[in-house]
Design a protein around this motif. Sequence first.
Motif, mmCIF file in Angstrom:
data_model
loop_
_atom_site.group_PDB
_atom_site.id
_atom_site.type_symbol
_atom_site.label_atom_id
_atom_site.label_comp_id
_atom_site.label_asym_id
_atom_site.label_seq_id
_atom_site.Cartn_x
_atom_site.Cartn_y
_atom_site.Cartn_z
ATOM 1 N N ALA A 187 6.535 -20.073 56.491
ATOM 2 C CA ALA A 187 6.582 -18.748 56.765
ATOM 3 C C ALA A 187 6.324 -18.752 58.432
ATOM 4 O O ALA A 187 6.950 -17.563 58.841
ATOM 5 C CB ALA A 187 5.445 -18.010 56.169
ATOM 6 N N HIS A 188 5.974 -19.515 59.121
ATOM 7 C CA HIS A 188 5.912 -19.666 60.609
ATOM 8 C C HIS A 188 7.365 -19.223 61.054
ATOM 9 O O HIS A 188 7.774 -18.687 62.203
ATOM 10 C CB HIS A 188 5.546 -20.677 61.326
ATOM 11 N N SER A 189 8.707 -19.685 60.392
ATOM 12 C CA SER A 189 9.774 -19.515 60.747
ATOM 13 C C SER A 189 10.142 -18.076 60.734
ATOM 14 O O SER A 189 11.381 -17.611 61.184
ATOM 15 C CB SER A 189 10.927 -20.283 59.873
ATOM 16 N N MET A 190 9.470 -17.129 60.162
ATOM 17 C CA MET A 190 9.982 -15.676 59.975
ATOM 18 C C MET A 190 11.033 -15.684 59.113
ATOM 19 O O MET A 190 11.909 -14.471 59.229
ATOM 20 C CB MET A 190 9.925 -15.124 61.516
ATOM 21 N N LEU A 191 11.477 -16.582 58.280
ATOM 22 C CA LEU A 191 12.444 -16.493 57.242
ATOM 23 C C LEU A 191 12.050 -16.163 56.057
ATOM 24 O O LEU A 191 11.006 -16.741 55.681
ATOM 25 C CB LEU A 191 13.419 -17.634 57.465
ATOM 26 N N PRO A 192 12.861 -15.610 54.951
ATOM 27 C CA PRO A 192 12.341 -15.761 53.738
ATOM 28 C C PRO A 192 12.130 -17.031 53.265
ATOM 29 O O PRO A 192 13.021 -18.002 53.579
ATOM 30 C CB PRO A 192 13.650 -14.775 52.867
ATOM 31 N N LEU A 193 11.484 -17.471 52.177
ATOM 32 C CA LEU A 193 11.216 -18.758 51.845
ATOM 33 C C LEU A 193 12.366 -19.306 50.903
ATOM 34 O O LEU A 193 12.362 -20.573 50.813
ATOM 35 C CB LEU A 193 10.151 -18.723 51.114
ATOM 36 N N GLU A 194 13.252 -18.449 50.671
ATOM 37 C CA GLU A 194 14.448 -18.991 49.872
ATOM 38 C C GLU A 194 15.562 -19.175 50.766
ATOM 39 O O GLU A 194 16.736 -19.849 50.169
ATOM 40 C CB GLU A 194 14.860 -17.843 48.847
ATOM 41 N N THR A 195 15.474 -19.202 52.123
ATOM 42 C CA THR A 195 16.369 -19.444 53.078
ATOM 43 C C THR A 195 16.833 -20.834 53.110
ATOM 44 O O THR A 195 15.896 -21.706 53.510
ATOM 45 C CB THR A 195 16.168 -18.774 54.543
ATOM 46 N N PRO A 196 18.036 -21.379 53.123
ATOM 47 C CA PRO A 196 18.129 -22.676 53.282
ATOM 48 C C PRO A 196 17.878 -23.151 54.864
ATOM 49 O O PRO A 196 18.156 -22.500 55.750
ATOM 50 C CB PRO A 196 19.802 -22.924 53.120
ATOM 51 N N GLY A 197 17.286 -24.530 54.968
ATOM 52 C CA GLY A 197 16.761 -24.984 55.967
ATOM 53 C C GLY A 197 15.397 -24.481 56.518
ATOM 54 O O GLY A 197 14.812 -24.909 57.341
ATOM 55 N N GLY A 198 14.814 -23.527 55.606
ATOM 56 C CA GLY A 198 13.421 -23.120 56.080
ATOM 57 C C GLY A 198 12.277 -24.211 55.720
ATOM 58 O O GLY A 198 11.288 -24.145 56.398
ATOM 59 N N ALA A 199 12.776 -25.175 55.006
ATOM 60 C CA ALA A 199 11.902 -26.210 54.899
ATOM 61 C C ALA A 199 11.632 -26.952 56.360
ATOM 62 O O ALA A 199 10.281 -27.598 56.319
ATOM 63 C CB ALA A 199 12.022 -27.280 53.732
ATOM 64 N N GLY A 200 12.493 -26.896 57.118
ATOM 65 C CA GLY A 200 12.346 -27.921 58.268
ATOM 66 C C GLY A 200 11.307 -27.668 59.179
ATOM 67 O O GLY A 200 10.535 -28.354 59.393
ATOM 68 N N VAL A 201 10.873 -26.380 59.289
ATOM 69 C CA VAL A 201 9.833 -25.778 60.108
ATOM 70 C C VAL A 201 8.459 -26.072 59.235
ATOM 71 O O VAL A 201 7.551 -26.861 60.095
ATOM 72 C CB VAL A 201 9.843 -23.990 59.877
ATOM 73 N N ALA A 202 8.394 -26.162 58.135
ATOM 74 C CA ALA A 202 7.178 -26.504 57.263
ATOM 75 C C ALA A 202 7.028 -28.045 57.591
ATOM 76 O O ALA A 202 5.813 -28.584 57.868
ATOM 77 C CB ALA A 202 7.402 -26.167 55.770
ATOM 78 N N LEU A 203 8.013 -28.774 57.645
ATOM 79 C CA LEU A 203 7.750 -30.327 57.665
ATOM 80 C C LEU A 203 7.455 -30.693 58.991
ATOM 81 O O LEU A 203 6.446 -31.453 59.340
ATOM 82 C CB LEU A 203 8.980 -31.016 57.208
ATOM 83 N N VAL A 204 7.994 -29.945 59.927
ATOM 84 C CA VAL A 204 7.539 -30.234 61.459
ATOM 85 C C VAL A 204 6.037 -29.820 61.656
ATOM 86 O O VAL A 204 5.547 -30.451 62.293
ATOM 87 C CB VAL A 204 8.575 -29.410 62.443
ATOM 88 N N LEU A 205 5.744 -28.702 61.022
ATOM 89 C CA LEU A 205 4.475 -28.063 61.684
ATOM 90 C C LEU A 205 3.449 -29.133 60.759
ATOM 91 O O LEU A 205 2.206 -29.260 61.279
ATOM 92 C CB LEU A 205 4.174 -26.679 60.847
ATOM 93 N N GLY A 206 3.679 -29.271 59.621
ATOM 94 C CA GLY A 206 2.955 -30.419 58.671
ATOM 95 C C GLY A 206 2.698 -31.698 59.289
ATOM 96 O O GLY A 206 1.700 -32.236 59.572
ATOM 97 N N ALA A 207 3.770 -32.342 59.839
ATOM 98 C CA ALA A 207 3.850 -33.601 60.408
ATOM 99 C C ALA A 207 3.039 -33.542 62.046
ATOM 100 O O ALA A 207 2.265 -34.677 62.235
ATOM 101 C CB ALA A 207 5.319 -34.107 60.917
ATOM 102 N N LEU A 208 3.276 -32.444 62.518
ATOM 103 C CA LEU A 208 2.504 -32.364 63.731
ATOM 104 C C LEU A 208 0.877 -32.175 63.651
ATOM 105 O O LEU A 208 0.125 -32.663 64.311
ATOM 106 C CB LEU A 208 2.801 -31.006 64.514
ATOM 107 N N GLY A 209 0.594 -31.433 62.567
ATOM 108 C CA GLY A 209 -0.921 -31.548 62.116
ATOM 109 C C GLY A 209 -1.386 -32.790 62.071
ATOM 110 O O GLY A 209 -2.664 -32.985 62.195
ATOM 111 N N HIS A 210 -0.749 -33.757 61.539
ATOM 112 C CA HIS A 210 -1.406 -35.280 61.171
ATOM 113 C C HIS A 210 -0.856 -35.765 62.308
ATOM 114 O O HIS A 210 -1.925 -36.755 62.873
ATOM 115 C CB HIS A 210 -0.320 -35.688 60.029
#
Length: 476
Positions: A187-210
Amino acid sequence: MRGEPSYDAVVVGAGPNGLAAAITVAAAGRSVLLLERADTVGGGTRSAALTLPGFVHDVCSAIHPLAVASPFFRTLPLAADGLAWIEPPVALAHPFDDEPPALLVRSVEATAATLGVDAGAYRRLMGPLVRTWPRLAGDVLRPLLGVPRHPLALARFGLRALRSARGLAERLFTGARARALLAGLAAHSMLPLETPGGAGVALVLGALGHAVGWPFPRGGAQRIADALAAHLRSLGGEIRTGVEVETLAALPASRLVLCDVTPRQLLALAGPRLPDRYRRRLAAYRYGPGVFKLDLALDGPIPWRDTACSEAGTVHVGGTLGEIADAERAVAGGAHPARPFVLLAQPTRFDPSRAPAGRHTVWAYCHVPSGSDADLTDAIERQVERFAPGFRDRILARCAHTARDVERENPNYVGGDINGGVQDLWQTLARPMLRPTPYATPTPGLYLCSSATPPGGGVHGMCGHLAARAALAALR
């Protein structure tokens, strides 16, 4: 740009990207002047006493994993210029109504342990990303049209990043906690969660957290800008604040002009200097939803129902994947959700220098339709109270900014869009449009260096650094 050049480069806008561009020019031995309309440098990395005397609040950005991970910032001696990072024991907490929160910490294993039935699936998702992050970072934080340095790592990332966040969460996970954790990151992407490509922001932020954590600067986000400005001055760069640039024709003569602005402001600044076709394409650039921002002064820490949330620098307040998806879809449709997804930071839990003894600050925002003038103070506070009963009783003072207020304070945030434009698949690839060198304009010597260029939003300085490198190469 008139007469004999008095500078090699003039940079308009002293946000993180403008500062990065100016530093890159100065480090190459070139003379550079940096102009900023506000009285202080920083753009999205400024701090101020927004509520009560002695309370330091971050005006825009607050948590900075991308700044720590930035390939450019990592080359600069910013610690010597006073920048110190604080990393909370928990990067992110995601509370729920009737079960323990999901917690993102540096250890993939420890994070997975908070996700119940999905522990194994989370390890399989994030483990490879974290192991390859040092190689992946250089390809993710640059234009995607170029030749990747590590194509296999980027391809493995892309296979999942191209999915929608909701699709990836529901495909990989069966439990509510893991699904909601991924939804909140996306949701940091400010896109609806159904938007293609929206998973990329989640993966980057999660990987950064680790990989690097989700730290913040001791003393406030302004310390990032101040350290960058100090380094620029040490290289011989010149900075002038309180200077409103209304047209490029008014700038001192220079060989290069780099603008830390979005396409809308570039159109106003450059006027007829830009060819008609390029102007039409800039005018077609798309901006996303805005934000409603709420800063609070408290007489004590947030009384989270689950005390694990007190150990987190950031808390995602939004409940389940379905709730977050509903809220973000409503915003995209032009509505204000009754239960918004709230991004909240509690820096004084770990940095007591920002408030009087025993007092605390809260930084929070939610997404709203572009240009909204609605006040969502009550909606945000109800969401926090939901997971922290008694929270409202601790509020000493409030400072609210609607999306229109956010744009008034920083014209780069068109309609309150703090990302500098929609960052969906197409506008990530073609930012601000599809060009071999996206920073260059058809006007010789004129470059765009804002978050409206690759790699996009976030405090990392890579847009400015890469734009300056392209400009210097053309100058040579």
